[in-house]
Design a protein around this motif. Structure first.
Motif, PDB file in Angstrom:
ATOM      1  N   UNK A 117       0.814  -1.209   0.000  1.00  0.00           N
ATOM      2  CA  UNK A 117       0.000   0.000   0.000  1.00  0.00           C
ATOM      3  C   UNK A 117       0.853   1.266   0.000  1.00  0.00           C
ATOM      4  N   UNK A 118       2.037   1.208  -0.589  1.00  0.00           N
ATOM      5  CA  UNK A 118       2.850   2.407  -0.698  1.00  0.00           C
ATOM      6  C   UNK A 118       4.117   2.160  -1.493  1.00  0.00           C
ATOM      7  N   UNK A 119       4.796   3.239  -1.842  1.00  0.00           N
ATOM      8  CA  UNK A 119       6.087   3.187  -2.510  1.00  0.00           C
ATOM      9  C   UNK A 119       7.121   3.659  -1.498  1.00  0.00           C
ATOM     10  N   UNK A 120       7.756   2.708  -0.828  1.00  0.00           N
ATOM     11  CA  UNK A 120       8.598   3.060   0.318  1.00  0.00           C
ATOM     12  C   UNK A 120       9.992   3.528  -0.089  1.00  0.00           C
ATOM     13  N   UNK A 121      10.318   3.460  -1.346  1.00  0.00           N
ATOM     14  CA  UNK A 121      11.598   4.005  -1.805  1.00  0.00           C
ATOM     15  C   UNK A 121      11.462   5.469  -2.207  1.00  0.00           C
ATOM     16  N   UNK A 122      10.345   5.800  -2.849  1.00  0.00           N
ATOM     17  CA  UNK A 122      10.086   7.192  -3.215  1.00  0.00           C
ATOM     18  C   UNK A 122       9.400   7.979  -2.105  1.00  0.00           C
ATOM     19  N   UNK A 123       8.858   7.272  -1.103  1.00  0.00           N
ATOM     20  CA  UNK A 123       8.195   7.954  -0.003  1.00  0.00           C
ATOM     21  C   UNK A 123       6.785   8.389  -0.320  1.00  0.00           C
ATOM     22  N   UNK A 124       5.991   7.473  -0.886  1.00  0.00           N
ATOM     23  CA  UNK A 124       4.613   7.792  -1.270  1.00  0.00           C
ATOM     24  C   UNK A 124       3.679   6.828  -0.552  1.00  0.00           C
ATOM     25  N   UNK A 125       2.713   7.356   0.193  1.00  0.00           N
ATOM     26  CA  UNK A 125       1.745   6.502   0.874  1.00  0.00           C
ATOM     27  C   UNK A 125       1.533   6.914   2.318  1.00  0.00           C
ATOM     28  N   UNK A 126       0.780   6.123   3.075  1.00  0.00           N
ATOM     29  CA  UNK A 126       0.508   6.425   4.476  1.00  0.00           C
ATOM     30  C   UNK A 126       1.661   5.960   5.371  1.00  0.00           C
ATOM     31  N   UNK A 127       1.503   6.141   6.644  1.00  0.00           N
ATOM     32  CA  UNK A 127       2.476   5.685   7.641  1.00  0.00           C
ATOM     33  C   UNK A 127       2.684   4.175   7.486  1.00  0.00           C
ATOM     34  N   UNK A 128       3.911   3.781   7.166  1.00  0.00           N
ATOM     35  CA  UNK A 128       4.182   2.368   6.900  1.00  0.00           C
ATOM     36  C   UNK A 128       4.145   1.510   8.149  1.00  0.00           C
ATOM     37  N   UNK A 129       4.158   2.121   9.347  1.00  0.00           N
ATOM     38  CA  UNK A 129       4.162   1.355  10.593  1.00  0.00           C
ATOM     39  C   UNK A 129       2.764   1.063  11.131  1.00  0.00           C
ATOM     40  N   UNK A 130       1.725   1.553  10.445  1.00  0.00           N
ATOM     41  CA  UNK A 130       0.371   1.403  10.978  1.00  0.00           C
ATOM     42  C   UNK A 130      -0.253   0.046  10.667  1.00  0.00           C
ATOM     43  N   UNK A 131       0.267  -0.657   9.683  1.00  0.00           N
ATOM     44  CA  UNK A 131      -0.349  -1.924   9.301  1.00  0.00           C
ATOM     45  C   UNK A 131      -1.700  -1.724   8.658  1.00  0.00           C
ATOM     46  N   UNK A 132      -1.764  -0.901   7.643  1.00  0.00           N
ATOM     47  CA  UNK A 132      -3.041  -0.592   6.998  1.00  0.00           C
ATOM     48  C   UNK A 132      -3.646  -1.802   6.289  1.00  0.00           C
ATOM     49  N   UNK A 133      -2.845  -2.786   5.974  1.00  0.00           N
ATOM     50  CA  UNK A 133      -3.389  -4.025   5.444  1.00  0.00           C
ATOM     51  C   UNK A 133      -3.511  -5.014   6.600  1.00  0.00           C
ATOM     52  N   UNK A 134      -4.612  -5.715   6.753  1.00  0.00           N
ATOM     53  CA  UNK A 134      -5.734  -5.795   5.808  1.00  0.00           C
ATOM     54  C   UNK A 134      -6.864  -4.816   6.117  1.00  0.00           C
ATOM     55  N   UNK A 135      -6.729  -3.980   7.159  1.00  0.00           N
ATOM     56  CA  UNK A 135      -7.816  -3.088   7.551  1.00  0.00           C
ATOM     57  C   UNK A 135      -7.447  -1.654   7.206  1.00  0.00           C
ATOM     58  N   UNK A 136      -7.978  -1.096   6.107  1.00  0.00           N
ATOM     59  CA  UNK A 136      -7.631   0.270   5.718  1.00  0.00           C
ATOM     60  C   UNK A 136      -8.286   1.329   6.600  1.00  0.00           C
ATOM     61  N   UNK A 137      -9.170   0.897   7.521  1.00  0.00           N
ATOM     62  CA  UNK A 137      -9.854   1.876   8.370  1.00  0.00           C
ATOM     63  C   UNK A 137      -9.067   2.186   9.637  1.00  0.00           C
ATOM     64  N   UNK A 138      -7.883   1.584   9.778  1.00  0.00           N
ATOM     65  CA  UNK A 138      -7.040   1.901  10.934  1.00  0.00           C
ATOM     66  C   UNK A 138      -6.772   3.399  10.970  1.00  0.00           C
ATOM     67  N   UNK A 139      -6.867   3.946  12.164  1.00  0.00           N
ATOM     68  CA  UNK A 139      -6.692   5.387  12.325  1.00  0.00           C
ATOM     69  C   UNK A 139      -5.335   5.836  11.769  1.00  0.00           C
ATOM     70  N   UNK A 140      -5.375   6.786  10.868  1.00  0.00           N
ATOM     71  CA  UNK A 140      -4.154   7.314  10.258  1.00  0.00           C
ATOM     72  C   UNK A 140      -3.871   6.772   8.872  1.00  0.00           C
ATOM     73  N   UNK A 141      -4.514   5.668   8.494  1.00  0.00           N
ATOM     74  CA  UNK A 141      -4.233   5.082   7.176  1.00  0.00           C
ATOM     75  C   UNK A 141      -4.771   5.940   6.030  1.00  0.00           C
ATOM     76  N   UNK A 142      -5.780   6.741   6.284  1.00  0.00           N
ATOM     77  CA  UNK A 142      -6.350   7.565   5.219  1.00  0.00           C
ATOM     78  C   UNK A 142      -5.536   8.813   4.945  1.00  0.00           C
ATOM     79  N   UNK A 143      -4.457   8.997   5.673  1.00  0.00           N
ATOM     80  CA  UNK A 143      -3.626  10.182   5.469  1.00  0.00           C
ATOM     81  C   UNK A 143      -2.295   9.787   4.849  1.00  0.00           C
TER      82      UNK A 143
END
Length: 467
Positions: free
Chosen positions: A383-409
């Motif tokens: 759910x992100x491009x971690x080399x270019x720095x595109x996407x949400x906070x990589x430490x939140x574990x947005x998969x498999x639940x995209x409704x985790x607080x902070x994943x929408x940012x």
């Protein structure tokens, strides 16, 4: 040389000085004497000419001169017959050394392939270009620009070596032209070739918010200080896929205020590839891009800047609770300043900001990371491009639940580049750059610590040789 007839000379003198008027007999006598004098002078000139008939040449030299003249005309005819008339060949090569801290990678890069993806520490760095431009007597311009492995064409399909393949045909005049073919994107204040880009890397807007190539047909107009181009084109593809029939409108206008400054704007409106979609009916969604840029160069000072906006329907990285993709939206700004310490040495600074917080992020051509929903594989990197720095906070574990607080940012990105450019000689330029990339979320993967960080460092050096 035209000779003034004696009769005309005499009449002019008589008309200019009527007080000297004479009888007809006297006038005819003087004219006859003058004619005899002219004939005598012409005879002396003919006697002074060399026997070979060429001033300052012996007969052998005259023959050699005639032989050279005939050979030169034959070579010129052959040059035109072979199609070399109006042909211009140019090229450049850039060999670069890049150190990327989070990637734990340092070394030279040159002609590496694009098949692993487009990243800000590779982009078009380490490329070779050969350009052939042919202009006919009618004003038609044909251009073929080749870049093995690192071309805009390779960014699109990983195989093409074509940077540009285009024709420009004058219609009513040379300022009104039909253009067609594959043409690199013309947006922004920064150019792709290292001969025109003062830095080694490119700004954030160049890398992540602009198209790569246009393939289509359009108009090129020059009207006074205005230069306007517009096309109906495929964007980032040389042929459209099945069930795709709407071309995209792309355009650019430039206004040159004077010798030292100018500004322009560019836009894109239409359906472009959406990598979130896994079914053919959703392969493309509506996209709108618009940017304004400007430049100023006078004396030792060089300035450039750009502000851009963009959106794509269903282009965001993080879906909603029902698994539906939302719209991506972003805006950004980039500014560059250069100062010539000497005629050969230039100091540079560039500052970029890219706001990409909407719906977990998502930029032009940077979506499709939520692949785990389609293939059923659990992965924390889908759910992100971690080399270019595109996407949400990589430490939140947005998969498999995209409704985790902070994943929408998504992460907002910053970049600061400091550089030096030295003109070693007419054809060779040496460059050095330090770049700091930062985000307000941990979106840069550190391969050494197996963790995500908010910043990354890059050092680069390159030599650019052009002809």
């Amino acid at each position: 040389m035209n000779r003034i007839r004696p009769t005309l000379l005499a009449l002019a003198l008589a008309a200019a000085f009527p007080a000297w008027a004479q009888t007809n007999a006297e006038l005819l006598k003087e004219l006859q004497a003058l004619r005899e004098r002219v004939n005598e002078l012409e005879k002396k000139l003919q006697q002074a000419q060399p026997p070979g008939g060429q001033w300052g040449m012996t007969p052998q030299q005259a023959a050699e001169f005639n032989r050279i003249a005939v050979k030169t005309e034959a070579l010129q005819d052959n040059f035109e017959d072979q199609g070399y008339k109006g042909l211009k060949i140019t090229g450049w090569a850039e060999a670069a050394y890049i150190w990327n801290r989070n990637q734990k990678r340092a070394g030279f890069q040159f002609l590496n392939q694009q098949e692993d993806g487009y990243y800000y520490d590779t982009s078009y760095i380490g490329a070779v270009n050969l350009t052939l431009t042919k202009e006919t007597d009618s004003g038609t311009i044909w251009k073929l620009s080749l870049m093995p492995n690192r071309s805009p064409g390779a960014v699109v399909d990983t195989k093409s070596i074509v940077d540009e393949a285009s024709v420009s045909v004058p219609l009513t005049d040379l300022q009104t032209r039909l253009i067609a073919g594959q043409i690199p994107d013309w947006s922004g204040y920064e150019y792709m070739p290292p001969t025109l880009n003062p830095f080694i890397t490119h700004n954030l807007l160049f890398d992540f918010t602009l198209p790569t190539t246009y393939t289509g047909v359009g108009l090129d107009l020059t009207r006074g200080k205005w230069w306007i181009r517009a096309m109906l084109a495929n964007v980032n593809e040389n042929i459209v896929q099945a069930k795709s029939r709407e071309p995209v409108l792309v355009y650019r206008a430039d206004y040159e205020r004077g010798e030292f400054s100018g500004w322009g704007f560019a836009g894109l409106h239409g359906k472009t590839a959406n990598y979130n979609c896994v079914d053919q009916a959703c392969s493309k969604t509506m996209t709108h891009l618009f940017e304004v840029d400007g430049w100023y160069t006078r004396g030792d000072l060089t300035l450039g800047g750009q502000i851009g906006f963009g959106m794509q329907k269903k282009g965001a990285i993080i879906p909603d609770a029902d698994g539906n993709f939302r719209d991506s939206r972003w805006w950004g700004v980039s500014g560059m300043a250069g100062w010539n310490f000497t005629p050969r040495l230039q100091g540079l600074v560039r500052v970029d900001y890219l706001n990409n917080a909407k719906n977990g992020g998502g930029l032009f051509g940077y979506n499709g990371y939520w692949t785990a929903i389609a293939d059923g594989e659990a992965s924390t990197t889908d759910y992100g491009d971690w080399r270019n720095g595109i996407g949400p906070d990589a430490n939140l574990g947005c998969y498999p639940d995209p409704t985790v607080d902070g994943c929408s940012r998504g992460a907002n990105r910053y970049a600061l580049s400091l550089g030096l450019k030295y003109l070693f000689n007419e054809h060779t330029t040496l460059k050095a750059e330090y770049r700091l990339d930062r985000a307000d979320r941990p979106v840069f993967y550190d391969v050494g610590s197996d963790s995500y960080k908010k910043l990354n460092h890059l050092l680069g050096a390159s030599v650019v040789v052009a002809f």
